[in-house]
Design an enzyme around this catalytic site. Structure first.
Site, mmCIF file in Angstrom:
data_model
loop_
_atom_site.group_PDB
_atom_site.id
_atom_site.type_symbol
_atom_site.label_atom_id
_atom_site.label_comp_id
_atom_site.label_asym_id
_atom_site.label_seq_id
_atom_site.Cartn_x
_atom_site.Cartn_y
_atom_site.Cartn_z
ATOM 1 N N SER A 305 37.733 6.121 8.704
ATOM 2 C CA SER A 305 38.618 5.134 8.086
ATOM 3 C C SER A 305 40.018 5.254 8.679
ATOM 4 C CB SER A 305 38.677 5.348 6.566
ATOM 5 O OG SER A 305 39.240 6.617 6.264
ATOM 6 N N LYS A 306 40.923 4.397 8.213
ATOM 7 C CA LYS A 306 42.283 4.357 8.747
ATOM 8 C C LYS A 306 43.011 5.680 8.586
ATOM 9 C CE LYS A 306 42.902 -0.600 7.947
ATOM 10 N NZ LYS A 306 43.663 -1.632 7.205
ATOM 11 N N ARG A 307 42.663 6.441 7.554
ATOM 12 C CA ARG A 307 43.360 7.708 7.336
ATOM 13 C C ARG A 307 43.069 8.721 8.444
ATOM 14 N NH1 ARG A 307 40.225 11.730 4.738
ATOM 15 N NH2 ARG A 307 38.115 11.035 4.170
#
Length: 589
Positions: A305-307
């Site tokens: 994910s973006k994290r």
């Protein structure tokens, strides 16, 4: 291949209007009868649409609600490779039924990313085809047509439950420790009850009538046999009260009417297959073959994910990655050809790809390996292509000027004229710097770094202390003398051969060789302790001093300016400072 199976003699309760395709031939649909069934096939051989025998047709169907994630890109790639390897068609379909979140801007960005990756579609937006339109938002009339067919056959029914009633059902199921499924209030409603609600204008949805017992099995090309129990599903909505079709219904109608033969998608869609298989059967459609690809995982084995950093194709493009490197790396996330080889062109991937070699387990996204692979692909490019990429980058970031004219500069210590063009300079710079560049965006950093001269910072560093203490001031004095006397410039004019000859003689003069000669020279001439080949570096710095090649605002320090700096170094003060630092360090020990 899929089938509906139950216990050896499974019993279901049906209404008179239930569609004949839900039963074996020979069984009449009567009110509240018991039906015996074994391995009832979900596929129907008499389908009016569906896969074309002997023809491979796959599809990639993104939702334009954001950027193209690397997971979606890999799904598109696997579909593309399978289609090309089988001589089939790669179809692009835009699933934009989420009207609130879908945007044309997102769609255009996705199409650009797919084109950049080289995944050109045979049918779809901007291309057309025999089975369009290829946007779900333009296919509503088709969905309504098939929804009405299901209503007429009894496979679906009108549900007038309000949101409040549905919430109450969920709460009641929770209290009873049952799955939160629809409890069937309107499943057995009479015609009179339905007419009353229609007369009142009560909003309604279309719900699919799910068999109460049994299991559904599919044979997945990657995961093998997968089964679900039907009693955990409940009657599901296929058309909302506002007339908008639900995802699973759209997908089933689209895949069938577009004659899709293989559905290759992420494993997170696996649960959707249950609903879709029931819809296929109710409409009398043949099912395609399914292949559910495992998710791409982050290093901590959670879903990427973006994290975890960059996750979209557009981000990697902006960071300086090549499309061929992205394609190569994504193909290896869950697939391999059975050898140790990791370097593939897209044509080689098409030749070697097979669904049977796609792994079931999740693949870890390793950004370090992707970066390494990009460097390999970058350096494997034809020289002229790499030159254009680096040259465009240097001009775009204003390190070099746009002009490619010929510039001439004469020095009073020589009689001949040095002629250099920006093109030749870029060729030399590309050849020198390419081994240290893994991303396109690093090309301007590499050249800017070469052209800079952080001498004082380097001299003050702990790493440079041994070099300073090795009589660096004496080397500097001899170097300044060689420059002022014209020996060094004359040698540089002759290129690499001249430089090597001069260095050899300079070493003999100082009685130095190897590291004791080259490290001081690197520090004094480049202002750095590390970098690419020193001879090539000095020649590029020398040539960059010619007017019109390097942007004056690029932070370039010419050779003349470097020697001015060298003349101003207070070597005694530097030695004193180093001794003071040593003294302080000794006390702290």
């Amino acid at each position: 291949m899929a089938s509906l199976v139950g216990s050896p003699w499974a019993r279901i309760r049906v209404l008179p209007e239930l569609p004949a395709p839900l039963f074996r031939r020979g069984f009449a649909a009567k009110p509240y009868i018991s039906v015996r069934w074994r391995n009832l096939s979900v596929s129907a051989s008499s389908a009016i649409a569906g896969p074309i025998e002997g023809e491979v047709r796959v599809r990639f169907a993104p939702s334009p609600t954001g950027n193209l994630h690397v997971g979606g890109a890999r799904t598109a790639l696997f579909n593309y490779l399978f289609a090309r390897s089988q001589g089939g068609k790669f179809v692009l379909r835009i699933e934009d039924t989420d009207l609130e979140r879908s945007t044309r801007k997102s769609e255009e960005a996705m199409l650009n990313d797919l084109s950049w990756l080289g995944l050109n579609w045979d049918e779809g937006p901007s291309v057309g085809g025999d089975y369009g339109p290829y946007r779900q938002s333009e296919r509503n009339s088709l969905y309504k047509e098939y929804a009405e067919k299901l209503l007429e056959s009894g496979a679906v029914y009108r549900c007038f439950c309000s949101n409040e009633e549905l919430e109450q059902m969920k709460e009641r199921a929770k209290q009873m420790q049952l799955p939160p499924v629809y409890m069937g209030k309107w499943r057995t409603a009479s015609d009179e009850e339905i007419k009353q609600e229609l007369a009142k204008g009560t909003p309604y949805t279309y719900r699919f009538r799910v068999p109460k017992e049994g299991n559904l099995k599919i044979s997945d090309l990657i995961r093998g046999e997968v089964s679900w129990s039907l009693d955990t599903l409940g009657d599901f909505v296929i058309m909302r009260s506002n007339g908008q079709p639900v995802y699973n219904f759209c997908v089933t109608v689209d895949d069938t009417t577009m004659r899709i033969s293989h559905v290759i998608r992420a494993e997170e869609h696996l649960p959707n297959t249950l609903r879709q298989a029931l819809i296929y059967k109710a409409l009398g459609f043949s099912m395609p073959s399914f292949a559910h690809v495992s998710l791409i995982l982050a290093p901590d084995r959670s879903k990427l994910s973006k994290r975890h950093g960059a996750t979209s194709v557009g981000q990697f493009r902006e960071m300086g990655y090549l499309p061929q490197a992205m394609v190569n790396y994504l193909a290896l996330l869950g697939w391999g050809d059975g050898t140790e080889n990791e370097f593939f062109t897209i044509d080689q991937l098409v030749e070697k790809f097979s669904i049977s070699r796609v792994n079931r387990s999740g693949a870890i996204f390793d950004s370090t390996k992707l970066r390494w692979m990009n460097g390999q692909h970058l350096r494997a490019l034809p020289p002229e292509e790499l030159l254009k990429i680096f040259g465009d980058r240097w001009k775009c970031t204003s390190v070099l000027l746009e002009s490619e004219g010929i510039f001439i500069q004469e020095h009073d210590y020589r009689h001949c004229t040095l002629i250099v063009t920006a093109q030749i300079y870029m060729q030399d710079a590309t050849e020198l710097l390419k081994d240290g560049v893994d991303l396109i965006t690093e090309a301007d950093t590499a050249l800017s770094n070469l052209l800079s001269y952080p001498l004082y910072t380097t001299l003050s560093s702990e790493e440079c202390k041994p070099i300073v203490q090795d009589k660096l001031s004496e080397v500097a004095a001899s170097l300044i003398s060689a420059y002022d006397g014209g020996e060094l410039p004359a040698a540089l004019e002759e290129g690499h051969a001249g430089w090597q000859k001069w260095v050899k003689g300079f070493g003999k003069l100082l009685k130095r060789k190897g590291k004791s000669l080259f490290m001081p020279l690197r520090v004094l001439l480049t202002g750095k302790l590390h970098g690419p080949d020193m001879g090539g570096s000095i020649l590029l710095i020398y040539k960059a001093g010619l007017r019109g090649v390097v942007n004056p605002e690029a932070g370039f320090i010419s050779l003349d300016e470097r020697f001015k700096v060298l003349r101003e170094v207070d070597w005694e003060a530097l030695d004193k400072e180093n001794k003071q630092l040593e003294s302080v360090a000794g006390l702290s020990d």
